[in-house]
Scaffold this motif. Structure first.
Motif, mmCIF file in Angstrom:
data_model
loop_
_atom_site.group_PDB
_atom_site.id
_atom_site.type_symbol
_atom_site.label_atom_id
_atom_site.label_comp_id
_atom_site.label_asym_id
_atom_site.label_seq_id
_atom_site.Cartn_x
_atom_site.Cartn_y
_atom_site.Cartn_z
ATOM 1 N N LEU A 197 -14.308 -27.563 22.537
ATOM 2 C CA LEU A 197 -14.835 -28.478 21.523
ATOM 3 C C LEU A 197 -15.570 -29.642 22.199
ATOM 4 C CD1 LEU A 197 -15.088 -28.684 18.544
ATOM 5 C CD2 LEU A 197 -12.931 -29.875 18.423
ATOM 6 N N ASP A 215 -23.118 -30.231 23.284
ATOM 7 C CA ASP A 215 -24.242 -29.464 22.724
ATOM 8 C C ASP A 215 -24.846 -30.185 21.531
ATOM 9 O OD1 ASP A 215 -24.242 -27.362 24.409
ATOM 10 O OD2 ASP A 215 -23.841 -25.823 22.899
ATOM 11 N N ARG A 250 -23.049 -31.182 14.800
ATOM 12 C CA ARG A 250 -22.519 -29.855 14.473
ATOM 13 C C ARG A 250 -21.002 -29.840 14.644
ATOM 14 N NH1 ARG A 250 -26.513 -25.953 17.974
ATOM 15 N NH2 ARG A 250 -28.438 -26.800 17.159
ATOM 16 N N ARG A 291 -18.992 -32.324 14.357
ATOM 17 C CA ARG A 291 -18.383 -33.065 13.236
ATOM 18 C C ARG A 291 -18.299 -32.168 12.007
ATOM 19 N NH1 ARG A 291 -21.344 -37.582 15.361
ATOM 20 N NH2 ARG A 291 -19.855 -39.118 16.120
ATOM 21 N N MET A 292 -19.307 -31.329 11.825
ATOM 22 C CA MET A 292 -19.338 -30.488 10.621
ATOM 23 C C MET A 292 -18.232 -29.432 10.629
ATOM 24 S SD MET A 292 -23.291 -30.131 9.478
ATOM 25 C CE MET A 292 -23.835 -29.087 10.768
ATOM 26 N N ILE A 293 -17.679 -29.152 11.805
ATOM 27 C CA ILE A 293 -16.530 -28.236 11.807
ATOM 28 C C ILE A 293 -15.219 -29.024 11.916
ATOM 29 C CG2 ILE A 293 -17.773 -26.201 12.613
ATOM 30 C CD1 ILE A 293 -16.529 -26.684 15.389
ATOM 31 N N GLY A 294 -15.318 -30.311 11.678
ATOM 32 C CA GLY A 294 -14.110 -31.124 11.551
ATOM 33 C C GLY A 294 -13.666 -31.832 12.814
ATOM 34 N N ALA A 295 -14.522 -31.856 13.836
ATOM 35 C CA ALA A 295 -14.103 -32.477 15.100
ATOM 36 C C ALA A 295 -14.186 -33.996 15.020
ATOM 37 C CB ALA A 295 -14.996 -31.979 16.236
ATOM 38 N N MET A 335 -21.806 -32.805 2.191
ATOM 39 C CA MET A 335 -21.119 -32.839 3.485
ATOM 40 C C MET A 335 -21.151 -34.236 4.107
ATOM 41 S SD MET A 335 -19.520 -30.453 4.879
ATOM 42 C CE MET A 335 -18.415 -30.698 6.253
ATOM 43 N N LEU A 393 -23.954 -35.900 5.121
ATOM 44 C CA LEU A 393 -24.909 -35.959 6.230
ATOM 45 C C LEU A 393 -26.201 -36.687 5.861
ATOM 46 C CD1 LEU A 393 -24.490 -32.249 7.413
ATOM 47 C CD2 LEU A 393 -23.489 -34.280 8.455
ATOM 48 N N ALA A 396 -18.436 -36.751 7.727
ATOM 49 C CA ALA A 396 -18.553 -35.284 7.695
ATOM 50 C C ALA A 396 -17.310 -34.620 8.288
ATOM 51 C CB ALA A 396 -19.792 -34.855 8.464
ATOM 52 N N SER A 397 -16.795 -35.187 9.394
ATOM 53 C CA SER A 397 -15.635 -34.556 10.041
ATOM 54 C C SER A 397 -14.411 -34.621 9.129
ATOM 55 C CB SER A 397 -15.342 -35.230 11.387
ATOM 56 O OG SER A 397 -15.170 -36.615 11.216
ATOM 57 N N ALA A 417 -14.783 -32.084 6.397
ATOM 58 C CA ALA A 417 -14.492 -30.730 6.912
ATOM 59 C C ALA A 417 -12.990 -30.516 7.011
ATOM 60 C CB ALA A 417 -15.155 -30.535 8.267
ATOM 61 N N ARG A 418 -12.289 -31.533 7.483
ATOM 62 C CA ARG A 418 -10.832 -31.382 7.623
ATOM 63 C C ARG A 418 -10.150 -31.318 6.264
ATOM 64 N NH1 ARG A 418 -11.689 -34.976 11.729
ATOM 65 N NH2 ARG A 418 -10.951 -36.735 10.496
ATOM 66 N N TYR A 443 -19.081 -25.912 5.680
ATOM 67 C CA TYR A 443 -20.532 -25.956 5.500
ATOM 68 C C TYR A 443 -21.202 -25.025 6.507
ATOM 69 C CZ TYR A 443 -25.212 -28.158 5.395
ATOM 70 O OH TYR A 443 -26.556 -28.412 5.308
ATOM 71 N N PRO A 454 -24.789 -24.335 7.565
ATOM 72 C CA PRO A 454 -26.144 -24.842 7.323
ATOM 73 C C PRO A 454 -27.209 -23.764 7.502
ATOM 74 C CG PRO A 454 -25.346 -25.565 9.448
ATOM 75 C CD PRO A 454 -24.238 -24.801 8.824
ATOM 76 N N ASP A 468 -26.716 -23.503 13.361
ATOM 77 C CA ASP A 468 -25.985 -24.486 14.163
ATOM 78 C C ASP A 468 -24.877 -23.926 15.021
ATOM 79 O OD1 ASP A 468 -27.649 -26.328 13.203
ATOM 80 O OD2 ASP A 468 -26.175 -27.503 12.091
ATOM 81 N N ILE A 469 -25.198 -22.949 15.817
ATOM 82 C CA ILE A 469 -24.190 -22.476 16.767
ATOM 83 C C ILE A 469 -24.323 -23.290 18.055
ATOM 84 C CG2 ILE A 469 -23.923 -20.142 15.884
ATOM 85 C CD1 ILE A 469 -26.006 -19.289 17.862
ATOM 86 N N PHE A 470 -23.273 -23.349 18.823
ATOM 87 C CA PHE A 470 -23.308 -24.108 20.074
ATOM 88 C C PHE A 470 -23.917 -23.207 21.157
ATOM 89 C CE2 PHE A 470 -19.626 -25.921 17.762
ATOM 90 C CZ PHE A 470 -20.236 -27.128 17.451
ATOM 91 N N GLY A 484 -13.796 -23.779 17.105
ATOM 92 C CA GLY A 484 -13.534 -24.062 15.698
ATOM 93 C C GLY A 484 -12.102 -23.780 15.281
ATOM 94 N N ARG A 502 -17.170 -19.136 12.178
ATOM 95 C CA ARG A 502 -16.623 -20.382 12.737
ATOM 96 C C ARG A 502 -16.191 -21.327 11.623
ATOM 97 N NH1 ARG A 502 -20.824 -23.326 16.084
ATOM 98 N NH2 ARG A 502 -21.258 -24.151 14.024
#
Lengths: 334, 237
Positions: A199, A205, A209, A211-215, B52, B54, B74-75, B78-79, B84, B86, B90-92, B104, B146
């Protein structure tokens, strides 16, 4: 084939026991090679290991989290001073001193992390330099704790496990340092491949992004700074234990900049890169500066330019590059 | 996390001082499926991004169940259960497929990955590949997978079929439909492929210049092609 069979039949994840064993084997092999080739130069090799730990520590925040810092030596130096003082105060057990160094590094890392990771880009870099300079200035002023410009001397650790004395040839110190490096390296491999470590790389990266998965970005970066502090602190502790002296150079800007150069040389964002970079740089510096004391920095500069031009991702990427080139040459052959 | 109600009351949002979403209100019941339709550039993506957190908030409230998420980051959203996916996927990029998924995981164990690989066998085959080495469809699957690892109670999907081959679109719609049928999550789908969007959802909302200009049951639109033509400028065949 059922879905379950597809899952069960898959190859193991990227990080598995063999990687840990490989890390143990490589670290021990490097230690044995060093001991065999340079038996008269163990003091240099132990110093190399303590600096390598600083570079690994820097890699955690710069390579894995994308935090720009030029003040990382503060962690290393503060730990070395704390360990030195602890030893002078009568706590001479090397393992206890190592623990003290790790804890001092953790505190220093967390404090630095709280300040530095609040910002990004240039403000972050400047703040990291400011933290480093502040610590360096304090080290100079608080001479009762640091010895000022004379350094803190007379650090004399006790026997390792109550048996092995730190001899003048540096054998005990060297074996101790190799073992510590091995353990730290394996633990770090675990950390960077854990959900937490991945993470952190995801944050590097793209923090949005992540944050959008809750980090929670900031607490994670601060935590990684703390982990980095532990590693840097262990490096500083080894330096104090093995050399018996802690000087102002251990907290100086040059030490931070040099560590960053080693990291870039080896390849940021890879523990192997940090290891390779610090070994190559320090061996190069040690021997070339002895052979040519006036122009060795020019040669170091030329080496860096060559690496940045031909392997921008560091020496660690050379293996992949060479393999790719060889494969393409072989493919072109009729 | 069980499916939750999503309620939007008078939401206005945009980018800086520019207002893109204008006083929009709607509700999706727990386990419901809402498709949001509209021409390009009418604010569909901005609406999901606003849900979200943003974008710049100009007014209105967003509720997830009883919880008011309007002022949350946003975080936090998500929690709390907003997932979301997008449009940009938005992959790493520096991580492999598996590492993207592990990132994730949060507090879930690695066994959660097995469930995901059962749902997306293609990702299992490509687990060692980096995000940049994946096709568009695989990237979409990875982004969706994810997000699912976070066990969202409301899933926001922004044009998940954009630029994908029909066969991949079918696969992805199959997965989304299965998720919706499980009743474990409420799904909001923004999609340009009107036919697929109407087949998927139970309710539909048509957006025009940042406002909801029509909403109702999907069957009403499916049975009235002339209305689709009037609202969206295209026909359903």
């Amino acid at each position: 084939m059922t879905d379950r069979a597809i899952v069960d039949g898959m190859s193991p994840p990227r990080f598995s026991v063999p990687l840990e064993l490989r890390a143990v084997a490589i670290t021990l092999a490097l230690g044995a090679i060093g001991y065999t080739l340079f038996p008269e130069d163990l003091a240099f090799l132990t110093r190399l290991i303590s600096i390598t730990l600083l570079v690994l520590s820097l890699d955690l925040v710069t390579g894995y989290c994308g935090v720009a810092t030029l003040g990382h030596a503060a962690i290393y130096g503060v730990s070395a001073y704390v360990v030195g003082n602890a030893c002078l105060a009568g706590h001479s057990d090397p393992l206890l001193l190592l623990l003290v160094g790790a804890m001092a590094g953790a505190v220093m890392g967390l404090v630095s992390g709280v300040l530095v990771t609040r910002f990004k880009g240039l403000p972050q870099l400047v703040l990291s330099i400011a933290v480093g300079q502040l610590i360096a200035a304090l080290a100079n002023k608080l001479s009762s704790l640091t010895g000022g410009s004379d350094g803190l001397s007379g650090i004399s650790p006790g026997r390792l496990f109550g048996v092995y004395a730190f001899d003048m040839y540096g054998r005990t110190g060297y074996v101790f340092s190799v073992a510590v490096l091995m353990v730290v390296f394996v633990v770090l491999l675990r950390i960077v491949h854990s959900p937490f470590g991945l993470l952190c790389q995801a944050i590097k990266d793209d923090s949005l992004r992540a944050r959008m998965i809750g980090a929670r970005v900031y607490p994670r970066l601060v935590l990684m700074y703390g982990v980095s502090g532990v590693v840097g602190g262990i490096g500083g502790a080894l330096n104090a234990i093995n050399t018996g002296v802690v000087g102002l150079d251990s907290v100086g800007f040059e030490r931070s900049a040099e560590a960053l150069v080693m990291l870039v040389l080896g390849g940021a964002g890879s523990l192997w890169g940090a290891l390779i970079g610090s070994i190559v740089f320090q061996v190069f510096e040690h021997y070339v500066s002895a052979a040519n004391p006036f122009h060795w920095m020019t040669m170091v500069g030329a080496l860096l330019i060559a690496v940045v031009l031909f392997a921008p991702k560091g020496l660690v990427s050379l293996g992949g590059l060479l393999a790719g080139r060889t494969a393409s040459v072989l493919r072109r052959r009729p | 996390m069980p499916a939750t109600r999503l309620e939007v009351k008078g939401l206005s949002a945009g980018y800086g001082p520019t207002r893109v979403i204008d006083h929009m209100s709607f509700e999706v019941l727990p386990g419901g499926r809402l498709s949001i339709l509209g021409r390009n550039g009418v604010g569909k993506t901005t609406l999901l991004a606003s849900l979200m957190g943003l974008t710049t908030h100009h007014g209105g409230r967003v509720f997830l169940g009883e919880a008011d998420l309007t002022d949350s980051r946003a975080s936090t959203r998500a929690r709390r259960g907003l997932g979301y996916v997008p449009q940009t996927r938005d992959i790493f990029r520096s991580l492999t497929v598996e590492e993207n998924l592990v990132a994730g995981l949060k507090d879930r164990g690695r066994e959660a990955l097995d469930e995901i690989y059962v749902m997306f066998p293609r990702l299992a085959e490509r687990r060692r590949h980096f995000g940049t080495q994946l096709s568009g469809g695989e990237q979409q699957m990875l982004s969706l997978a994810r997000t699912l690892l976070g066990r969202p109670s409301v899933l926001l999907l922004d044009e998940p079929l954009e630029g994908l081959a029909p066969v991949i679109c079918d696969q992805i719609m199959e997965i989304i439909t299965a998720l919706a049928s499980s009743g474990e999550m409420t799904i909001v789908l923004v999609e340009q492929q009107i036919e697929r969007a109407l087949r998927f959802a139970d309710h539909v909302m048509v957006v025009e210049r940042g406002k909801a200009v029509w909403s109702g049951e999907c069957s009403q639109l499916r049975d009235a092609p002339e209305m689709v033509d009037r609202l969206l400028g295209v026909g359903v065949h």
